[in-house]
Design a protein around this motif. Structure first.
Motif, mmCIF file in Angstrom:
data_model
loop_
_atom_site.group_PDB
_atom_site.id
_atom_site.type_symbol
_atom_site.label_atom_id
_atom_site.label_comp_id
_atom_site.label_asym_id
_atom_site.label_seq_id
_atom_site.Cartn_x
_atom_site.Cartn_y
_atom_site.Cartn_z
ATOM 1 N N ASP A 1 0.841 -1.189 0.094
ATOM 2 C CA ASP A 1 -0.134 0.000 0.039
ATOM 3 C C ASP A 1 0.903 1.240 0.095
ATOM 4 O OD1 ASP A 1 -2.749 -1.310 2.213
ATOM 5 O OD2 ASP A 1 -2.272 -1.328 -0.092
ATOM 6 N N THR A 2 2.121 0.940 0.260
ATOM 7 C CA THR A 2 3.059 2.256 0.304
ATOM 8 C C THR A 2 3.836 2.597 -0.920
ATOM 9 O OG1 THR A 2 4.663 1.090 1.862
ATOM 10 C CG2 THR A 2 3.006 2.286 2.863
ATOM 11 N N SER A 3 3.747 1.443 -1.836
ATOM 12 C CA SER A 3 4.772 1.306 -2.980
ATOM 13 C C SER A 3 3.706 2.058 -4.264
ATOM 14 C CB SER A 3 5.063 0.104 -3.229
ATOM 15 O OG SER A 3 5.957 -0.307 -2.076
ATOM 16 N N LEU A 4 4.438 2.388 -5.188
ATOM 17 C CA LEU A 4 4.068 2.867 -6.399
ATOM 18 C C LEU A 4 3.680 1.379 -7.117
ATOM 19 C CD1 LEU A 4 6.212 5.469 -7.810
ATOM 20 C CD2 LEU A 4 3.907 5.676 -6.830
ATOM 21 N N LEU A 5 2.672 1.213 -8.000
ATOM 22 C CA LEU A 5 2.345 0.050 -8.805
ATOM 23 C C LEU A 5 3.336 -0.507 -9.585
ATOM 24 C CD1 LEU A 5 -1.237 1.092 -9.957
ATOM 25 C CD2 LEU A 5 -0.389 -0.527 -8.138
ATOM 26 N N LYS A 6 3.636 -1.580 -10.012
ATOM 27 C CA LYS A 6 4.556 -2.044 -11.014
ATOM 28 C C LYS A 6 4.020 -1.719 -12.358
ATOM 29 C CE LYS A 6 6.616 -6.477 -12.411
ATOM 30 N NZ LYS A 6 6.523 -8.010 -12.564
ATOM 31 N N ARG A 7 5.229 -1.456 -12.981
ATOM 32 C CA ARG A 7 5.066 -0.873 -14.451
ATOM 33 C C ARG A 7 4.785 -2.312 -15.311
ATOM 34 N NH1 ARG A 7 10.004 1.995 -16.390
ATOM 35 N NH2 ARG A 7 10.949 0.239 -16.605
ATOM 36 N N ASP A 8 3.584 -2.218 -15.983
ATOM 37 C CA ASP A 8 3.182 -3.229 -17.035
ATOM 38 C C ASP A 8 4.130 -2.859 -18.540
ATOM 39 O OD1 ASP A 8 1.598 -4.297 -15.221
ATOM 40 O OD2 ASP A 8 -0.106 -3.045 -15.803
ATOM 41 N N ARG A 9 4.074 -1.886 -18.879
ATOM 42 C CA ARG A 9 4.635 -1.503 -20.369
ATOM 43 C C ARG A 9 5.384 -0.074 -19.901
ATOM 44 N NH1 ARG A 9 3.247 -5.808 -21.181
ATOM 45 N NH2 ARG A 9 1.660 -6.777 -22.734
ATOM 46 N N TYR A 10 6.166 0.124 -20.995
ATOM 47 C CA TYR A 10 6.859 1.344 -21.046
ATOM 48 C C TYR A 10 6.185 2.172 -22.139
ATOM 49 C CZ TYR A 10 10.495 5.111 -21.050
ATOM 50 O OH TYR A 10 11.138 6.277 -20.840
ATOM 51 N N VAL A 11 5.896 3.472 -22.134
ATOM 52 C CA VAL A 11 5.285 3.997 -23.206
ATOM 53 C C VAL A 11 5.959 5.634 -23.579
ATOM 54 C CG1 VAL A 11 2.965 5.276 -23.852
ATOM 55 C CG2 VAL A 11 2.869 3.349 -22.245
ATOM 56 N N ALA A 12 6.102 5.677 -24.803
ATOM 57 C CA ALA A 12 6.955 6.760 -25.133
ATOM 58 C C ALA A 12 6.111 7.752 -25.962
ATOM 59 C CB ALA A 12 8.142 6.314 -26.043
ATOM 60 N N THR A 13 5.908 9.070 -25.923
ATOM 61 C CA THR A 13 4.924 9.881 -26.473
ATOM 62 C C THR A 13 5.679 11.220 -26.982
ATOM 63 O OG1 THR A 13 4.231 11.210 -24.774
ATOM 64 C CG2 THR A 13 3.201 9.215 -25.081
ATOM 65 N N ASN A 14 5.261 11.575 -28.129
ATOM 66 C CA ASN A 14 5.740 13.096 -28.493
ATOM 67 C C ASN A 14 4.821 13.856 -28.909
ATOM 68 O OD1 ASN A 14 8.462 14.186 -28.662
ATOM 69 N ND2 ASN A 14 9.146 12.866 -30.435
ATOM 70 N N ARG A 15 4.758 15.109 -28.361
ATOM 71 C CA ARG A 15 3.555 15.991 -28.740
ATOM 72 C C ARG A 15 4.036 17.029 -29.754
ATOM 73 N NH1 ARG A 15 2.612 19.208 -24.300
ATOM 74 N NH2 ARG A 15 4.455 18.400 -23.145
ATOM 75 N N ILE B 1 4.150 1.925 -27.688
ATOM 76 C CA ILE B 1 4.028 1.041 -26.378
ATOM 77 C C ILE B 1 5.328 0.270 -26.531
ATOM 78 C CG2 ILE B 1 2.889 -0.228 -24.808
ATOM 79 C CD1 ILE B 1 0.328 1.174 -25.579
ATOM 80 N N TRP B 2 6.054 -0.109 -25.472
ATOM 81 C CA TRP B 2 7.234 -1.060 -25.682
ATOM 82 C C TRP B 2 6.859 -2.048 -24.296
ATOM 83 C CZ3 TRP B 2 10.566 -1.074 -29.480
ATOM 84 C CH2 TRP B 2 10.538 0.353 -30.259
ATOM 85 N N LYS B 3 7.331 -3.205 -24.262
ATOM 86 C CA LYS B 3 7.232 -4.087 -23.295
ATOM 87 C C LYS B 3 7.994 -3.926 -22.107
ATOM 88 C CE LYS B 3 7.743 -9.039 -22.168
ATOM 89 N NZ LYS B 3 8.228 -10.565 -22.780
ATOM 90 N N GLU B 4 9.171 -3.359 -22.540
ATOM 91 C CA GLU B 4 10.080 -2.914 -21.329
ATOM 92 C C GLU B 4 10.805 -1.560 -21.843
ATOM 93 O OE1 GLU B 4 12.388 -5.885 -19.272
ATOM 94 O OE2 GLU B 4 11.010 -7.338 -20.048
ATOM 95 N N LYS B 5 11.288 -0.813 -20.848
ATOM 96 C CA LYS B 5 12.194 0.494 -21.345
ATOM 97 C C LYS B 5 13.348 -0.144 -22.023
ATOM 98 C CE LYS B 5 14.044 4.573 -19.356
ATOM 99 N NZ LYS B 5 14.208 5.401 -17.714
ATOM 100 N N LYS B 6 13.853 -1.173 -21.660
ATOM 101 C CA LYS B 6 15.205 -1.664 -22.555
ATOM 102 C C LYS B 6 14.871 -1.742 -23.936
ATOM 103 C CE LYS B 6 14.613 -6.328 -21.546
ATOM 104 N NZ LYS B 6 15.380 -7.686 -21.013
ATOM 105 N N HIS B 7 13.866 -1.944 -24.312
ATOM 106 C CA HIS B 7 13.498 -2.243 -25.750
ATOM 107 C C HIS B 7 13.173 -1.036 -26.449
ATOM 108 C CE1 HIS B 7 11.547 -6.159 -24.116
ATOM 109 N NE2 HIS B 7 12.761 -6.479 -24.891
ATOM 110 N N PHE B 8 12.881 0.142 -25.809
ATOM 111 C CA PHE B 8 12.705 1.405 -26.333
ATOM 112 C C PHE B 8 14.092 2.088 -26.421
ATOM 113 C CE2 PHE B 8 13.138 5.842 -24.987
ATOM 114 C CZ PHE B 8 12.433 6.571 -26.196
ATOM 115 N N ASN B 9 14.984 1.843 -25.418
ATOM 116 C CA ASN B 9 16.394 2.256 -25.248
ATOM 117 C C ASN B 9 17.193 1.554 -26.703
ATOM 118 O OD1 ASN B 9 16.004 4.011 -23.000
ATOM 119 N ND2 ASN B 9 16.721 2.498 -21.789
#
Length: 246
Positions: free
Chosen positions: A60-74, A138-146
């Motif tokens: 309850d004191t932790s942020l939720l676990k990331r399911d995906r990594y999302v990159a956006t550009n406006r 949307i990427w499965k993990e941040k390492k894939h985006f990098n």
């Protein structure tokens, strides 16, 4: 595409309550149409055809676990230049759908909620800091985006294969855009989706879409989203409220 994956990124319409208003700082509402702009012919899989995600809170004191990594550009596209901007996306060289960890892409065109037919582009969006287009990957993990950002596929898609190509891309961007793109990155939380009835074809990892630079591309889905500004001290409470909602 009759159905599109729905990714819950802390973006939905909430009923307003006093308790909730104490958690968030502010919010802004935006509605967009998702348009085509996603070449060997393969099928572009949805964000979740290969896996499902259950809602889990570490504590309850932790942020939720990331399911995906999302990159956006406006992007803020100059008035009268929208169709040319969309054509650049449709005609770009990209192998995105062939890359490891890639899950989903859409180019979103902002529309006015007052427009009953939800077509065209919001005439006021060119003056809004949020812009009038958003690229959404949307990427499965941040390492894939990098890995993509540091690889040859990124250079191909952004005109970096030669100095001439790079300069040409920059000049074209200056003629179409008001200011530089504004990137933003997110942890994708509380992942939900449905599997579409049919999936669009890709050629060499990119959607095969015909764009003439004169007419806007047809919309493939409608997107409603809210953007929240949550103080860091209230982030856990905000996420827990989403995780525990019925």
């Amino acid at each position: 595409m009759k159905q599109s994956p729905l990714i819950l990124l802390l973006a939905a319409i909430l009923s307003s309550t006093n308790a909730f208003q104490q958690i968030i700082g502010s919010s802004s509402s935006h509605r967009s149409k998702i348009i085509s702009s996603n070449r060997k012919s393969t099928t572009l899989f949805s964000a979740v055809t290969d896996e499902t995600t259950s809602v889990k809170t570490n504590e309850d004191t932790s942020l939720l676990k990331r399911d995906r990594y999302v990159a956006t550009n406006r992007f803020t596209v100059r008035p009268g230049r929208a169709a040319k901007f969309e054509k650049r996306w449709a005609d770009r060289s990209s192998r995105l759908a062939e890359l490891e960890g890639f899950r989903y892409f859409q180019l979103m065109r902002r529309v006015s909620p007052e427009n009953e037919v939800n077509s065209g582009i919001d005439p006021l969006a060119s003056t809004d800091p949020f812009g009038n287009y958003v690229s959404f990957t949307i990427w499965k993990e941040k390492k894939h985006f990098n890995a993509w950002r540091g690889g040859e596929a990124f250079k191909e898609a952004h005109g970096g294969t030669s100095l001439f190509a790079f300069v040409t891309t920059m000049v074209k961007s200056a003629l179409v855009l008001q200011g530089a793109p504004k990137p933003a990155f997110y942890d994708g939380l509380l992942h939900q989706s449905t599997i579409p009835d049919q999936l669009p074809e890709t050629v060499d990892g990119w959607r095969s879409v015909t764009a003439d630079g004169e007419n806007l591309l047809p919309a493939e889905a409608f997107v409603a989203m809210n953007q929240f500004f949550v103080p860091s001290s209230n982030a856990v409470a905000f996420e827990q409220r989403w995780a525990n909602r019925e």
